[in-house]
Enzyme design. Structure first.
Site, short mmCIF file in Angstrom:
data_model
loop_
_atom_site.label_atom_id
_atom_site.label_comp_id
_atom_site.label_asym_id
_atom_site.label_seq_id
_atom_site.Cartn_x
_atom_site.Cartn_y
_atom_site.Cartn_z
N CYS A 79 79.73 94.08 78.15
CA CYS A 79 78.08 94.32 77.40
C CYS A 79 77.10 94.68 78.60
O CYS A 79 76.09 95.14 78.27
CB CYS A 79 77.49 93.26 76.86
SG CYS A 79 77.34 91.60 77.72
N CYS B 245 79.17 85.52 75.70
CA CYS B 245 78.07 85.21 76.22
C CYS B 245 78.02 83.88 76.74
O CYS B 245 77.19 83.55 77.80
CB CYS B 245 77.01 85.18 75.03
SG CYS B 245 77.09 86.50 74.00
FE1 FES Z 1 76.48 90.25 76.56
FE2 FES Z 1 75.57 88.22 74.89
S1 FES Z 1 75.93 90.30 74.27
S2 FES Z 1 75.95 88.22 77.20
#
Ligand code: FES
Length: 155
Positions: A36, A109
């Site tokens: 992400c 996360c």
């Molecule tokens: Fe990347 Fe939560 S979406 S750490």
């Protein structure tokens, strides 16, 4: 995501704990998620209690999602008083504290927080003479790639 989980994250974000660098930290860990693009840095300050080295304070800075910030807030509270060995055995799930089980899409996360913690625990103590302050996450990201920042991608 369940309403209950979202509500707990909202509560944690309303009053996040231990945000920002610890200027006198003994260890710093940084981790980035290739999935992400989020990044998290954790600072640890140790003290001695009953003849054992324990975490006195922990703090974090995040370029991350709300869940990562909420978990880091919980984790930095949870780490107080833990020995490095105890901290090393905490999983991402352990670090979520009262947030409870992370939804499947948010597990990474929590792993971001766990990764920053492990990187800090693996890090050697702040070199001497200590810099006037550890670079902020933003400073590290904008600094030319000089090898000063170690980014540990999550598996
Ligand atoms: Fe990347 Fe939560 S979406 S750490």
């Amino acid at each position: 995501m369940s309403d209950e989980f979202e509500s707990k994250v909202r509560d944690a974000l309303a009053n996040p704990q231990n945000q920002g660098e610890l200027p006198d930290a003994d260890a710093v860990g940084t981790v980035g998620s290739p999935d992400c693009g989020d990044m998290l840095r954790m600072w640890l300050k140790f003290t001695e209690k009953d003849g054992k080295k324990v975490i006195d304070r922990a703090s974090f800075q995040a370029f991350g999602c709300q869940t990562a910030i909420a978990v880091a807030s919980m984790a930095t509270e949870l780490l107080k008083g833990k020995t490095p060995e105890e901290a090393r055995h905490l999983s991402a799930q352990d670090l979520t504290g009262s947030l409870g089980t992370l939804p499947p899409m948010k597990i990474h996360c929590g792993q971001l927080v766990e990764g920053a913690l492990r990187d800090a625990l693996d890090a050697s103590p702040t070199p001497s003479p200590a810099p006037s302050h550890a670079p902020t996450l933003a400073e590290s990201i904008h600094r030319p790639a000089s090898g000063k920042i170690r980014i540990v991608p999550l598996d």
